[in-house]
Design a protein around this motif. Sequence first.
Motif, PDB file in Angstrom:
ATOM      1  N   TYR A  32      46.989  39.771  50.616  1.00  0.00           N
ATOM      2  CA  TYR A  32      46.871  38.831  49.504  1.00  0.00           C
ATOM      3  C   TYR A  32      45.426  38.891  49.018  1.00  0.00           C
ATOM      4  N   VAL A  33      45.226  38.989  47.709  1.00  0.00           N
ATOM      5  CA  VAL A  33      43.876  39.034  47.152  1.00  0.00           C
ATOM      6  C   VAL A  33      43.579  37.703  46.465  1.00  0.00           C
ATOM      7  N   TRP A  34      42.472  37.075  46.868  1.00  0.00           N
ATOM      8  CA  TRP A  34      42.017  35.804  46.310  1.00  0.00           C
ATOM      9  C   TRP A  34      40.709  36.071  45.576  1.00  0.00           C
ATOM     10  N   GLN A  35      40.545  35.468  44.397  1.00  0.00           N
ATOM     11  CA  GLN A  35      39.311  35.647  43.644  1.00  0.00           C
ATOM     12  C   GLN A  35      38.953  34.349  42.933  1.00  0.00           C
ATOM     13  N   ASP A  36      37.678  33.962  43.046  1.00  0.00           N
ATOM     14  CA  ASP A  36      37.183  32.750  42.403  1.00  0.00           C
ATOM     15  C   ASP A  36      35.658  32.789  42.436  1.00  0.00           C
ATOM     16  N   TYR A  37      35.027  31.854  41.750  1.00  0.00           N
ATOM     17  CA  TYR A  37      33.575  31.727  41.818  1.00  0.00           C
ATOM     18  C   TYR A  37      33.234  30.873  43.028  1.00  0.00           C
ATOM     19  N   ASP A  38      32.265  31.348  43.821  1.00  0.00           N
ATOM     20  CA  ASP A  38      31.911  30.664  45.053  1.00  0.00           C
ATOM     21  C   ASP A  38      30.428  30.894  45.345  1.00  0.00           C
ATOM     22  N   ILE A  39      29.899  30.131  46.287  1.00  0.00           N
ATOM     23  CA  ILE A  39      28.490  30.228  46.651  1.00  0.00           C
ATOM     24  C   ILE A  39      28.367  31.026  47.948  1.00  0.00           C
ATOM     25  N   SER A  40      27.581  32.091  47.874  1.00  0.00           N
ATOM     26  CA  SER A  40      27.355  32.938  49.048  1.00  0.00           C
ATOM     27  C   SER A  40      26.162  32.384  49.827  1.00  0.00           C
ATOM     28  N   PRO A  41      26.098  32.447  51.122  1.00  0.00           N
ATOM     29  CA  PRO A  41      27.018  33.008  52.090  1.00  0.00           C
ATOM     30  C   PRO A  41      27.957  31.986  52.736  1.00  0.00           C
ATOM     31  N   GLU A  42      27.897  30.714  52.306  1.00  0.00           N
ATOM     32  CA  GLU A  42      28.746  29.690  52.932  1.00  0.00           C
ATOM     33  C   GLU A  42      30.200  29.775  52.475  1.00  0.00           C
ATOM     34  N   PHE A  43      30.439  30.160  51.226  1.00  0.00           N
ATOM     35  CA  PHE A  43      31.766  30.283  50.628  1.00  0.00           C
ATOM     36  C   PHE A  43      32.629  29.028  50.815  1.00  0.00           C
ATOM     37  N   PRO A  44      32.182  27.871  50.288  1.00  0.00           N
ATOM     38  CA  PRO A  44      32.956  26.638  50.475  1.00  0.00           C
ATOM     39  C   PRO A  44      34.338  26.675  49.820  1.00  0.00           C
ATOM     40  N   GLN A  45      34.483  27.312  48.657  1.00  0.00           N
ATOM     41  CA  GLN A  45      35.795  27.386  47.997  1.00  0.00           C
ATOM     42  C   GLN A  45      36.764  28.219  48.829  1.00  0.00           C
ATOM     43  N   LEU A  46      36.296  29.365  49.315  1.00  0.00           N
ATOM     44  CA  LEU A  46      37.146  30.231  50.139  1.00  0.00           C
ATOM     45  C   LEU A  46      37.528  29.527  51.436  1.00  0.00           C
ATOM     46  N   ARG A  47      36.586  28.854  52.067  1.00  0.00           N
ATOM     47  CA  ARG A  47      36.901  28.124  53.311  1.00  0.00           C
ATOM     48  C   ARG A  47      37.946  27.035  53.059  1.00  0.00           C
ATOM     49  N   ARG A  48      37.810  26.343  51.929  1.00  0.00           N
ATOM     50  CA  ARG A  48      38.783  25.307  51.575  1.00  0.00           C
ATOM     51  C   ARG A  48      40.171  25.925  51.397  1.00  0.00           C
ATOM     52  N   PHE A  49      40.224  27.089  50.730  1.00  0.00           N
ATOM     53  CA  PHE A  49      41.499  27.771  50.529  1.00  0.00           C
ATOM     54  C   PHE A  49      42.093  28.226  51.863  1.00  0.00           C
ATOM     55  N   LEU A  50      41.272  28.790  52.740  1.00  0.00           N
ATOM     56  CA  LEU A  50      41.775  29.258  54.042  1.00  0.00           C
ATOM     57  C   LEU A  50      42.222  28.091  54.927  1.00  0.00           C
ATOM     58  N   ASP A  51      41.529  26.960  54.836  1.00  0.00           N
ATOM     59  CA  ASP A  51      41.975  25.762  55.572  1.00  0.00           C
ATOM     60  C   ASP A  51      43.335  25.295  55.056  1.00  0.00           C
ATOM     61  N   PHE A  52      43.500  25.294  53.730  1.00  0.00           N
ATOM     62  CA  PHE A  52      44.792  24.938  53.143  1.00  0.00           C
ATOM     63  C   PHE A  52      45.876  25.897  53.634  1.00  0.00           C
ATOM     64  N   TRP A  53      45.556  27.185  53.644  1.00  0.00           N
ATOM     65  CA  TRP A  53      46.521  28.206  54.096  1.00  0.00           C
ATOM     66  C   TRP A  53      46.947  27.928  55.538  1.00  0.00           C
ATOM     67  N   SER A  54      45.972  27.699  56.404  1.00  0.00           N
ATOM     68  CA  SER A  54      46.275  27.468  57.825  1.00  0.00           C
ATOM     69  C   SER A  54      47.128  26.225  58.046  1.00  0.00           C
ATOM     70  N   ARG A  55      46.881  25.179  57.257  1.00  0.00           N
ATOM     71  CA  ARG A  55      47.619  23.925  57.430  1.00  0.00           C
ATOM     72  C   ARG A  55      49.023  23.963  56.822  1.00  0.00           C
ATOM     73  N   ASN A  56      49.191  24.662  55.677  1.00  0.00           N
ATOM     74  CA  ASN A  56      50.427  24.510  54.906  1.00  0.00           C
ATOM     75  C   ASN A  56      51.328  25.727  54.803  1.00  0.00           C
ATOM     76  N   LEU A  57      50.823  26.909  55.115  1.00  0.00           N
ATOM     77  CA  LEU A  57      51.641  28.112  54.950  1.00  0.00           C
ATOM     78  C   LEU A  57      52.036  28.680  56.298  1.00  0.00           C
ATOM     79  N   ASP A  58      53.184  29.358  56.322  1.00  0.00           N
ATOM     80  CA  ASP A  58      53.725  29.868  57.576  1.00  0.00           C
ATOM     81  C   ASP A  58      53.074  31.165  58.040  1.00  0.00           C
ATOM     82  N   GLY A  59      52.567  31.981  57.130  1.00  0.00           N
ATOM     83  CA  GLY A  59      51.984  33.267  57.515  1.00  0.00           C
ATOM     84  C   GLY A  59      50.656  33.088  58.236  1.00  0.00           C
ATOM     85  N   LYS A  60      50.617  33.475  59.518  1.00  0.00           N
ATOM     86  CA  LYS A  60      49.404  33.334  60.315  1.00  0.00           C
ATOM     87  C   LYS A  60      48.364  34.345  59.846  1.00  0.00           C
ATOM     88  N   LEU A  61      47.118  33.882  59.662  1.00  0.00           N
ATOM     89  CA  LEU A  61      46.043  34.754  59.198  1.00  0.00           C
ATOM     90  C   LEU A  61      45.696  35.805  60.248  1.00  0.00           C
TER      91      LEU A  61
END
Length: 87
Positions: A32-61
């Motif tokens: 899956y390819v995700w793309q958005d504007y984010d701040i490097s190197p902390e990547f808060p938007q990406l971390r928020r998305f990955l947290d959402f993925w872990s909590r709500n989606l069945d596919g294990k990262l």
Amino acid sequence: MSALALQLKDYRLTTAEILYHMPDHPHLLQSYVWQDYDISPEFPQLRRFLDFWSRNLDGKLHSVKVDSQKLIGQSELRRADCMLSLH
């Protein structure tokens, strides 16, 4: 906020390739390819998305590859060694 406004606040275009295990076939990986504007190197938007993925989606990262590119920066200047004129 517009893309230009984000870039002026040091946001970078960030792309992440996310590999995850398919819920019905855990031995198979899906991409899956995700793309958005984010701040490097902390990547808060990406971390928020990955947290959402872990909590709500069945596919294990499985893994995440991240690339970030600053789109607005200082112009590259080069000095001309000579100047030619055509008449």
